[in-house]
Write a protein that holds these residues in place. Structure first.
Motif, mmCIF file in Angstrom:
data_model
loop_
_atom_site.group_PDB
_atom_site.id
_atom_site.type_symbol
_atom_site.label_atom_id
_atom_site.label_comp_id
_atom_site.label_asym_id
_atom_site.label_seq_id
_atom_site.Cartn_x
_atom_site.Cartn_y
_atom_site.Cartn_z
ATOM 1 N N ALA A 158 0.807 -1.224 0.000
ATOM 2 C CA ALA A 158 0.000 0.000 0.000
ATOM 3 C C ALA A 158 0.837 1.270 0.000
ATOM 4 C CB ALA A 158 -0.942 -0.012 1.209
ATOM 5 N N SER A 159 2.101 1.185 -0.396
ATOM 6 C CA SER A 159 2.912 2.407 -0.486
ATOM 7 C C SER A 159 3.741 2.356 -1.763
ATOM 8 C CB SER A 159 3.829 2.539 0.741
ATOM 9 O OG SER A 159 4.962 1.704 0.610
ATOM 10 N N LYS A 160 4.593 3.362 -1.947
ATOM 11 C CA LYS A 160 5.472 3.377 -3.127
ATOM 12 C C LYS A 160 6.875 2.884 -2.797
ATOM 13 C CE LYS A 160 2.894 6.905 -5.535
ATOM 14 N NZ LYS A 160 2.905 8.174 -6.235
ATOM 15 N N ASP A 161 7.075 2.421 -1.560
ATOM 16 C CA ASP A 161 8.370 1.883 -1.167
ATOM 17 C C ASP A 161 8.723 0.723 -2.085
ATOM 18 O OD1 ASP A 161 10.694 1.481 0.300
ATOM 19 O OD2 ASP A 161 9.710 0.326 1.871
ATOM 20 N N GLY A 162 9.971 0.661 -2.491
ATOM 21 C CA GLY A 162 10.450 -0.388 -3.379
ATOM 22 C C GLY A 162 10.660 0.071 -4.804
ATOM 23 N N SER A 163 9.923 1.102 -5.222
ATOM 24 C CA SER A 163 10.030 1.576 -6.612
ATOM 25 C C SER A 163 11.419 2.110 -6.931
ATOM 26 C CB SER A 163 8.999 2.674 -6.880
ATOM 27 O OG SER A 163 7.708 2.163 -6.758
ATOM 28 N N GLN A 164 11.939 2.996 -6.074
ATOM 29 C CA GLN A 164 13.258 3.577 -6.331
ATOM 30 C C GLN A 164 14.352 2.524 -6.213
ATOM 31 O OE1 GLN A 164 14.001 6.559 -7.652
ATOM 32 N NE2 GLN A 164 11.781 6.688 -7.840
ATOM 33 N N GLY A 165 14.202 1.617 -5.250
ATOM 34 C CA GLY A 165 15.179 0.540 -5.101
ATOM 35 C C GLY A 165 15.192 -0.378 -6.306
ATOM 36 N N LEU A 166 14.008 -0.685 -6.838
ATOM 37 C CA LEU A 166 13.928 -1.526 -8.030
ATOM 38 C C LEU A 166 14.539 -0.810 -9.233
ATOM 39 C CD1 LEU A 166 12.851 -4.389 -8.703
ATOM 40 C CD2 LEU A 166 10.817 -3.261 -9.623
ATOM 41 N N TYR A 167 14.340 0.503 -9.297
ATOM 42 C CA TYR A 167 14.954 1.305 -10.363
ATOM 43 C C TYR A 167 16.484 1.221 -10.266
ATOM 44 C CZ TYR A 167 16.196 5.354 -13.195
ATOM 45 O OH TYR A 167 16.759 6.178 -14.128
ATOM 46 N N THR A 168 16.996 1.286 -9.036
ATOM 47 C CA THR A 168 18.447 1.192 -8.828
ATOM 48 C C THR A 168 18.966 -0.176 -9.271
ATOM 49 O OG1 THR A 168 18.308 2.748 -6.982
ATOM 50 C CG2 THR A 168 20.289 1.387 -7.096
ATOM 51 N N ILE A 169 18.229 -1.225 -8.959
ATOM 52 C CA ILE A 169 18.619 -2.578 -9.388
ATOM 53 C C ILE A 169 18.668 -2.646 -10.916
ATOM 54 C CG2 ILE A 169 17.823 -4.991 -9.520
ATOM 55 C CD1 ILE A 169 16.782 -4.579 -6.606
ATOM 56 N N CYS A 170 17.646 -2.108 -11.556
ATOM 57 C CA CYS A 170 17.584 -2.116 -13.026
ATOM 58 C C CYS A 170 18.752 -1.331 -13.628
ATOM 59 C CB CYS A 170 16.239 -1.543 -13.466
ATOM 60 S SG CYS A 170 15.908 -1.763 -15.212
ATOM 61 N N ARG A 171 19.051 -0.162 -13.077
ATOM 62 C CA ARG A 171 20.169 0.658 -13.569
ATOM 63 C C ARG A 171 21.500 -0.042 -13.396
ATOM 64 N NH1 ARG A 171 20.657 6.609 -11.794
ATOM 65 N NH2 ARG A 171 22.559 6.191 -12.906
ATOM 66 N N ALA A 172 21.619 -0.883 -12.357
ATOM 67 C CA ALA A 172 22.863 -1.620 -12.113
ATOM 68 C C ALA A 172 22.960 -2.868 -12.995
ATOM 69 C CB ALA A 172 22.959 -2.004 -10.638
ATOM 70 N N GLY A 173 21.935 -3.120 -13.812
ATOM 71 C CA GLY A 173 21.960 -4.260 -14.718
ATOM 72 C C GLY A 173 21.252 -5.494 -14.202
ATOM 73 N N GLY A 174 20.666 -5.404 -12.990
ATOM 74 C CA GLY A 174 19.949 -6.538 -12.422
ATOM 75 C C GLY A 174 18.574 -6.714 -13.050
ATOM 76 N N GLN A 175 17.909 -7.798 -12.670
ATOM 77 C CA GLN A 175 16.584 -8.106 -13.203
ATOM 78 C C GLN A 175 15.511 -7.551 -12.274
ATOM 79 O OE1 GLN A 175 15.476 -9.781 -16.227
ATOM 80 N NE2 GLN A 175 13.804 -8.578 -15.383
ATOM 81 N N ALA A 176 14.644 -6.699 -12.807
ATOM 82 C CA ALA A 176 13.538 -6.111 -12.055
ATOM 83 C C ALA A 176 12.254 -6.862 -12.382
ATOM 84 C CB ALA A 176 13.393 -4.631 -12.407
ATOM 85 N N ILE A 177 11.574 -7.325 -11.333
ATOM 86 C CA ILE A 177 10.320 -8.062 -11.488
ATOM 87 C C ILE A 177 9.271 -7.428 -10.582
ATOM 88 C CG2 ILE A 177 9.168 -10.291 -11.148
ATOM 89 C CD1 ILE A 177 11.862 -11.644 -11.723
ATOM 90 N N VAL A 178 8.037 -7.347 -11.088
ATOM 91 C CA VAL A 178 6.927 -6.794 -10.311
ATOM 92 C C VAL A 178 5.767 -7.775 -10.370
ATOM 93 C CG1 VAL A 178 5.316 -4.857 -10.066
ATOM 94 C CG2 VAL A 178 7.647 -4.435 -10.871
#
Length: 191
Positions: free
Chosen positions: A134-154
């Protein structure tokens, strides 16, 4: 023993809030005891409440479930749960640090904090998963993972108990894979 692709990923981080525990269990119940990666699970939790969260999840899974301890080294086949009222950071030597700095988006533990520290350590060898919440927590962290080349899944918002968190992650991370819980489990089994 299951045969996994060798070395593509080194760790998994998952985060959720309202509905996140149920979603996590639906994924984790498919993983065998010899799962080759450590998994870090950050769920928004009430502070000052004695929780049976690890025991509840343990009853439904094969992998080892425990709360992360300060300076503990990450091990494969173990799900580490962020303790209530601490931010959980992953250090370069793949040990944990517990932090009591300010809450982020009203949460401690913060999914973003854990995801961002994991991205610094594992880069493209990291899988990040945002679940129901119920919040937006995790969005910026997932963006950071994606920018670092990791796999982002939702988690597919149509399947989430609360859509706010997965929807925010999809809007923030355009390249994220949007998967059902069964599809997420299948993806993790293919690593």
């Amino acid at each position: 023993m299951k045969v996994y692709m060798s070395g593509k990923y080194k760790a998994v981080v998952m985060g959720g809030s309202w509905g996140g525990m149920n979603a996590a269990v639906e994924i984790l119940k498919y993983l065998p005891a010899d799962y080759p990666l450590p998994i870090v699970l950050v769920l928004h939790r009430l502070k000052g409440v004695i929780s049976e969260l690890p025991a509840l999840i343990r009853k439904k899974t094969y992998v080892q479930i425990k709360e992360a301890d300060e300076k503990e080294k990450m091990q494969p086949g173990t799900v580490y749960i962020a303790p209530a009222d601490y931010h959980l950071l992953i250090e370069q030597d793949q040990t944990f640090s517990l932090d009591v700095s300010e809450a982020i988006l009203f949460s401690r533990p913060s999914i973003d904090v854990t995801f961002e520290s994991a991205a610094e350590v594992f880069g493209k060898k990291l899988i990040g998963i945002v679940l129901s919440g119920a919040s937006k927590d995790g969005s910026q962290g997932l963006y950071t993972i994606c920018r670092a080349g990791g796999q982002a899944i939702v988690q597919d918002p149509r399947q989430a108990e609360v859509t706010t968190m997965p929807q925010a992650a999809i809007e923030t991370v355009k390249r994220a894979k949007v998967l059902t819980l069964d599809e997420i489990a299948a993806y993790l089994l293919a690593v």
